[in-house]
Structure formats: structure tokens, C-alpha cells
Scaffold this motif. Structure first.
Motif, PDB file in Angstrom:
ATOM      1  N   GLY A  81     -14.339   1.758   2.463  1.00  0.00           N
ATOM      2  CA  GLY A  81     -13.237   2.060   1.559  1.00  0.00           C
ATOM      3  C   GLY A  81     -13.309   1.222   0.296  1.00  0.00           C
ATOM      4  N   THR A 137       0.931   4.995   6.229  1.00  0.00           N
ATOM      5  CA  THR A 137       0.765   3.634   5.698  1.00  0.00           C
ATOM      6  C   THR A 137       1.712   2.659   6.411  1.00  0.00           C
ATOM      7  N   VAL A 162      -9.183   4.076   2.722  1.00  0.00           N
ATOM      8  CA  VAL A 162      -8.493   3.937   1.435  1.00  0.00           C
ATOM      9  C   VAL A 162      -7.746   5.232   1.113  1.00  0.00           C
ATOM     10  N   ILE A 181       0.843  -1.211   0.000  1.00  0.00           N
ATOM     11  CA  ILE A 181       0.000   0.000   0.000  1.00  0.00           C
ATOM     12  C   ILE A 181       0.873   1.255   0.000  1.00  0.00           C
ATOM     13  N   PHE A 203      -5.141   4.367  -2.136  1.00  0.00           N
ATOM     14  CA  PHE A 203      -4.722   3.216  -2.917  1.00  0.00           C
ATOM     15  C   PHE A 203      -5.843   2.752  -3.851  1.00  0.00           C
ATOM     16  N   VAL A 242       4.177   7.582  14.805  1.00  0.00           N
ATOM     17  CA  VAL A 242       4.332   8.431  13.614  1.00  0.00           C
ATOM     18  C   VAL A 242       3.460   9.685  13.757  1.00  0.00           C
TER      19      VAL A 242
END
Ligand code: COA
Length: 704
Positions: free
Chosen positions: A163, A76, A133, A27, A146, A85
Motif C-alpha cells: 500500500g 476504516t 490503502v 484514516i 487514503f 461491520v
């Protein structure tokens, strides 16, 4: 809504992909590739701890290594790293996160999701997702997802909780030729939700219509407010309307799928048009994104084929926009562009001889004429005509008519030549459909939009604090006794405080008192046991009706008391209610529940088998304005009963509307205390004779 952050989320000038991968098929690789392939003009920052270059872009080892805080960070990386993150993004000064990563509340990890949102809010960041998504936008050449490619160009914007459906719909936009500017996956809606995006899209010049795929809304009131304030049309497809479907939706999104009828009610009150299925969502979205509402009932059909004209006429009636004959002056003019054997009534059948010129002249005249509120142009493919030329004639006629602000659409029945013509029409701003019933359904959506929008703010809902104060006193007594069920007398006192016309009911503590009360009410009377320990009075033989005199009152008092003691020896008996015996009338039921999504919600239906067997009831989120209540009375299947049947006079609708209006205010005021209520039955009399609430039930919320 954190508008500044959502600006960066939806229209970023730079995008970081945290977890960008050099391995095709991952992804993190696809998202980066999509950004590049989509033609995004802003800066792209791939972030990966090991790689130095991916897809010819220089890679940064961490978020902190970026030369600037990107407007948007797409995450991702696996869930075990994602919150860390997010923390780094916050420290860097990034304001918008699109969290593709799964593994949060949808699998029961509400703790991780809360942590993610806490981190985001600590730094003033907004979060799309998690478990998404991503998002796509034609106007910014931004495929931040994606999903395979940017959608077929247009002005609708999709917001979806699924999604996978976004990806599927993205592809369908090309086969169905329904244009979208944006497609947004909102997944778990842990932060940015439907309401935030609906509000944000109001100022987005590329969006003319918002299209929703809804599984379950978390904050129903926020959703209703956002939709009500939106000027752009909104259409929703609600999934999970079957019992099994609702369970599937709940496990998929981790949010509650409320009762389908309550959602339908909320959509009506919010001004949201509904779609019945995916195909229908595309059909209706196309019309709503390109055309204004249908503001009247004069719909004109123009055709070159009698058969499709009849099919379209049938569909118009089925979808609630039945045709009328055009007035004589309109018919006279229309006759000029058809052979003698054509028909100028409605549908206007120019016959199979119709070519570009007749289509042009007829459409130009009909579209401009003040009688016409909306126009549907039908065409059956013939060897003598070119579908694209017919399409061009329709467009030119519309432009040359000088008319604006009315809907027009086309249905072309034929093969690939028609497909091309329809694509041309859509690209030139005219909705086009194959089968005529699809076009008529889309036109019905424009009519529904007009109807529900006109009902939005017609009557102001006014609540009186004195009513709530009186109710609070009565509720306090029950709470003091440790009860959650109010007695009938208490419930009726509250109903009465809100001005509901109850059948007079007094509580007698002894036989003599009962006699006095019966005399003052007037014979005949009804007598009922009043005890918090006896909920089903009839089971305890605690009800006597049609008591005609003093002797009857005395006899009934003794019998009811004795029966109650037999039923439950230690029952706490408050006394015996003496009640006016209301004359018979049409039985209706009004009740309420506290819906998990939308809060206090009022229900209306006809009594007896209509409610018990047919479940013929309708809902509205409380409080409700009077135009919505009028609509409630028409939308149950048993609605004709209120018009009076078998020689009866019409029922007193005005009195019934007033009862529902007051009832909705009552349950709205008492939402903090009350979980369920019933007024069952309510007897509705002939016009001018009012209504009577015969029985009343109020159940309080359990307090911790
Ligand atoms: N910063 C930057 N990159 C990091 C990182 C960090 N802190 N931690 C890991 N990475 C990198 C990895 O090294 C890897 O890159 P590589 O391929 O060059 O080694 C990349 O991020 C991805 O990590 P990986 O462990 O390979 O995960 P994955 O690609 O198999 O899966 C997700 C990651 C997010 C796609 C996956 O966890 C997931 O949630 N999938 C479901 C997504 C989905 O379906 N969403 C909802 C749709 S409805």
C-alpha cells in the motif's frame, strides 16, 4: 471470480465509509475527504455512531441505518470491530468491501482473516484486502483510499501488494508523467487477488496495460492462467528476489515469496513482461500502455545528434534489439532530409541542423516504410529548435503517415523545455523518455512482449494416462515398503515409462544373472549397488565402471556386495544394477522441485561446475511447451556449450528438448506423489545421436 461483486468494488455507484471520522488526520476522515475532493459523482454515506455531520455530509449511525445497500463499503474501523461491520454489511445487502483495517494475517491473525472471508462469502460479498490503502480510479473520479490524490491520467492500471508503494507511485506518476487510470492496493489478498483483477480488467475500457507490484503470489496456477488468458499486456516488478529481500517480503505480506528464478519462469510462461526496478517499471509501463508490441527486428533510430545515436545503438544491443543498416532504397530517401555530411544508415543522423521539417519528413517516411518494425526518435536540445515544436512535428508525421500498429517513441535529451515537450508527447499518446537508454529499454519491453506472447500456446502438451499408471505401480511398491526414496532402478523404470532415453539398467539378484545381463547389454558395463539404505553409492564403494568382460562382472559383483556390507551391515540390498556404459557426451542436468507457489517446476542446466559453482540453471513451471523449452536452452550462460565447442559438432538439441518436454509431463502427472527428482547427468551427443539419462533419482512426498 465474483464478477458482479468486483464490478461494484471497482466502479461503485455509491460508497459507504464505515468509521468515517470528524477528526482530520484519521484514516476514516482522509478517505471521506478524498472521495469528496476526488470529485466522485456517486452517493457517499459516512457512517459513525456519534457524529451527525462530517465534511458537510449527513452521517448514518450504523450500516443498517443506510437508506440503501451501498455498492461499496470501505471499512476504516479498528480490527476488533471490523468483522462485525462486515457482518452488518452482508445483512444490509452490500456486495463489495474494501477493508483498509490492518491486524489480520500479516500479524499472524489468520483466524480473524478467515472469519472475515467466511462472513463475506456467506453473503456473496467480495473483499479487497484487508490491510490496504484502498483503490483509486480516474475514470470514475474515485479516490477510495487514503492516498493523496488521483494519479496522473493515463491508461495503465496498477495492482500492488504494498500500500505504501501505491502512495509513493501515485505521486511519481506526476513527476515521471506516466499515466494510470486505476491504482489498486490488494494487501493480504484474502479474497480478491491478482488473477481476479487481471481477469476483470480485461473488460475495463479505461485500462490498456496492467502493472503489477508482486511480493508473493498465493495461487501460482490461477495467476498463470489469468495472465495467459489476458489480451492486454501485463508487466510485473517482483520484490524479494534477494535472500534477505524474500524474508522481508514474507513477513510483510504474510505470503510466501518463492524463488526468484521460478517467478521469472512463471512470468515468461504467463506472458508477463518483467521490470528490473521501480524506474524501469514506469518506463516499461508507459510504453506498454501506449504502444503495440515490436513485432520484428528492424528498428530505426532517427537523431539530430551523433552522440545520443551511439548511446542508443549501444543500449539497443544491450537490451537484445540490435540495430541493422537500413536497406539502400530507404537510405536514398532518408538522404533527402539531411546535409551531405549526415548519415542515412542506422542510426539516421540528420545532424544538429535538423529542424521541424526534417523531423517531420523523415519520421513520416520512416514510420510508414514496410521495412521499419519500430522507430525511436532522438532529439538533443539545440538553440535553433523548439522541443515542443519537434514533438508536434513527430506526432503530425506519425498521424499523416497513415501507419498504425507499430511502436514509436521519443527520447529528448535536454532541460525543462524538453520536459514540457515530453509531457506533451505522453498526453498525445507517444511514450517519451529523457536518456536514450531508457527509451531503448522500453522498446525492448515491446519486443519481449511480442516474444513471450508468441511462445504461449505454440505446442500442445499431451499427457498419456498409461505412463502415469505404470509410474503409480512402481510408486505403490516403494510406499508398501514405507520408503520415500525410489531406488535408481525404480526411478529409471518410471523415466523409461515416460519415454526418457535411459542408459539400459537391469537389476541382477545373483552373479550369474549379472553376467547374462552384461552380455545382453554389451561390454563395457557399469555395476552399482541398489539398496534403499545406501543413497550415496560411491561413499559405500558401491559403483564399478568400465567392466570389460565376464570375469570383471563376477569380481565386481562380489566386491560391491562386500563393500556394501562393510558400509552398512543391515542394509536391505535389492541387488546389483548392471548398466550400459554410455559413451561420454556433454553433461547436462534436469531436475524438478515442487514449488510452494507454482507446483511442479522443471530445472535445466549444464552439469559439473556450471551447476555446482555457477548455479547456471533455469526453470519452467510444468508442463512446458516446446517453444518455452527451446528458450530454456538459450537462456543459461553456458548455452554456447550446446552449439559444440573446440571443434565439436553441435549437440542434439532436438533430443534434449524432447527429454525436457517428457520430463515436465512426468513431474506434472506425478505432482501428487513426488517432491523432487533428478536426471543427473544426462549425456548429450552430437546432432542426430540423441541423449542418454545416466542416473535417476525420485523422492516421494512424505505422507501423513
Ligand atoms: N461503525 C462506525 N464507526 C465506528 C465503529 C462502527 N462499528 N466503530 C468505531 N467507529 C468509528 C470510531 O468512533 C472512530 O470515529 P471518531 O474518530 O469519530 O471517534 C472511527 O471509527 C475510527 O476508529 P478509531 O478507533 O479512531 O480508529 P483509528 O482511526 O485510530 O484506526 C484504522 C482505525 C482502521 C485506521 C486502524 O485500526 C488501522 O488498521 N490502521 C492501519 C491501516 C493501514 O495502514 N492499512 C494498510 C496500508 S498498507
Amino acid at each position: 471470480m465474483n464478477k458482479e461483486a468486483i464490478n461494484k468494488l471497482m466502479r461503485p455507484k455509491s460508497v459507504a465509509v464505515v468509521g468515517a471520522s470528524s477528526q482530520p488526520g484519521k484514516i476514516g476522515y482522509t478517505v471521506l475527504e478524498n472521495l469528496i475532493k476526488g470529485g466522485y459523482k456517486g452517493k457517499i454515506y459516512p457512517i459513525n455512531p456519534a457524529a451527525t455531520e462530517i465534511l458537510s455530509l449527513p452521517v448514518f449511525a450504523s450500516v443498517s441505518a443506510l437508506p440503501e445497500p451501498a455498492d461499496l463499503a470501505i471499512i476504516t474501523v479498528p480490527v476488533k470491530f471490523a468483522n462485525q461491520v462486515a457482518e452488518e454489511c452482508g445483512q444490509k445487502g452490500i456486495k463489495a468491501l474494501s477493508v483498509i483495517t490492518s491486524g489480520y494475517s500479516e500479524v499472524g491473525r489468520n483466524d480473524l482473516e478467515k472469519e472475515l472471508i467466511d462472513i463475506a462469502h456467506k453473503y456473496g460479498m467480495c473483499v479487497l484486502g484487508p490491510n490496504i490503502v484502498g483503490s483509486l480510479s480516474n475514470s470514475d473520479d474515485l479516490n477510495a483510499s487514503f492516498g493523496p490524490f488521483l494519479p496522473f491520467k493515463g491508461s495503465a492500471t496498477l495492482i500492488t501488494q504494498s500500500g505504501a508503494l501505491l502512495i509513493a507511485m501515485d505521486a511519481i506518476t506526476y513527476t515521471r508523467k506516466v499515466g494510470f487510470d486505476k491504482m489498486i492496493s490488494i494487501g493480504n489478498m484474502a479474497d480478491v487477488d491478482f488473477a481476479d483483477l487481471i481477469e476483470w480488467l480485461e473488460d475495463d475500457k479505461y485500462t490498456s496495460c496492467t502493472c503489477l507490484y508482486v511480493e508473493g503470489i498465493k495461487d501460482g496456477r490461477k495467476f498463470i492462467d489469468a495472465c495467459r488468458n489476458a489480451k492486454k499486456p501485463i508487466i510485473a516488478l517482483k520484490a524479494g528476489t534477494s535472500v534477505h529481500g524474500a524474508a522481508a517480503a514474507a513477513s510483510h505480506t504474510g505470503s510466501l515469496a518463492g524463488s526468484a528464478k521460478v517467478y521469472t519462469a512463471a512470468f515468461q510462461q504467463a506472458g508477463v513482461v518483467q521490470a528490473s526496478d521501480l524506474n524501469n517499471l514506469f518506463d516499461r509501463t508507459l510504453a506498454l500502455s501506449l504502444m503495440p508490441p515490436l513485432k520484428g527486428t528492424n528498428l530505426l533510430l532517427v537523431t539530430n545528434g551523433g552522440g545520443v545515436g551511439v548511446l542508443a545503438t549501444d543500449a539497443a544491443e544491450k537490451f537484445g534489439i540490435p540495430l541493422k543498416f537500413a536497406p539502400p532504397d530507404v537510405q536514398e530517401e532518408l538522404k533527402k532530409h539531411m546535409p551531405a555530411f549526415g548519415s542515412a544508415k542506422n542510426p539516421v543522423d540528420m545532424t544538429g541542423m535538423a529542424g521541424n521539417d526534417w523531423y517531420y519528413e523523415t519520421v513520416k517516411f520512416a514510420y510508414a516504410h514496410p521495412w521499419t518494425d519500430g522507430l525511436v526518435v532522438l532529439y538533443c536540445e539545440t538553440a535553433m529548435t523548439s522541443p515542443v515544436e519537434i514533438a508536434q512535428a513527430v506526432k503530425k508525421a506519425m498521424d499523416d503517415s497513415g501507419m498504425k500498429g507499430k511502436p514509436i517513441m521519443v527520447s529528448m535529451v535536454g532541460g525543462t523545455r524538453c520536459d514540457k515537450a515530453m509531457q506533451w508527447l505522453v498526453e498525445n499518446g507517444i511514450p517519451a523518455y529523457g536518456p536514450p537508454d531508457q527509451a531503448m529499454n522500453a522498446m525492448a519491453a515491446l519486443s519481449e512482449l511480442n516474444r513471450i506472447q508468441s511462445m504461449l500456446d505454440k505446442t500442445e502438451v499431451v499427457s498419456d494416462p498409461a505412463c502415469a499408471a505404470k509410474a503409480a505401480e512402481i510408486i505403490a511398491v516403494a510406499r508398501g515398503d514405507g520408503r520415500t526414496a525410489l531406488t535408481e532402478v525404480e526411478a529409471k523404470q518410471i523415466f523409461s515409462a515416460y519415454g526418457l532415453p535411459i542408459a539400459q539398467t537391469w537389476l541382477a539378484k545373483c552373479e550369474d544373472e549379472a553376467v547374462e545381463m552384461a552380455k545382453s547389454i554389451g561390454f563395457p558395463v557399469v555395476m552399482k549397488i541398489i539398496s534403499p539404505d545406501i543413497v550415496h553409492k560411491s561413499d559405500a564403494k558401491g559403483v564399478k565402471v568400465n567392466i570389460k568382460d565376464e570375469a570383471g562382472v563376477r569380481e565386481s559383483y562380489k566386491t560391491i556386495l562386500a563393500n556394501a556390507k562393510v558400509y552398512k551391515a543391515d542394509a536391505n540390498i535389492h541387488g546389483i544394477a548392471v548398466q550400459e556404459m554410455a559413451p561420454s557426451g556433454t553433461e547436462v542436468i534436469v531436475g524438478s522441485v515442487n514449488d510452494a507457489t507454482f507446483g511442479p517446476t522443471v530445472m535445466f542446466g549444464l552439469g559439473g561446475i556450471f551447476v555446482e559453482v555457477l548455479k547456471d540453471v533455469t526453470f519452467r513451471v510444468a508442463p512446458v511447451n516446446k517453444s518455452q523449452i527451446e528458450q530454456m536452452l538459450t537462456e543459461i550462460r553456458g548455452a554456447p556449450m550446446l552449439k559444440g565447442v573446440r571443434g565439436e559438432l553441435p549437440r542434439d538439441r532436438a533430443a534434449l528438448v524432447d527429454v525436457l518436454y517428457r520430463y515436465a509431463i512426468m513431474i506434472s502427472d506425478l505432482a501428487g506423489e513426488v517432491s523432487e527428482t533428478d536426471a543427473n547427468p544426462i549425456l548429450v551427443y552430437a546432432e542426430g545421436k540423441g541423449v542418454k539419462v545416466v542416473d535417476a533419482r525420485i523422492i516421494l512426498k512424505k505422507k501423513a
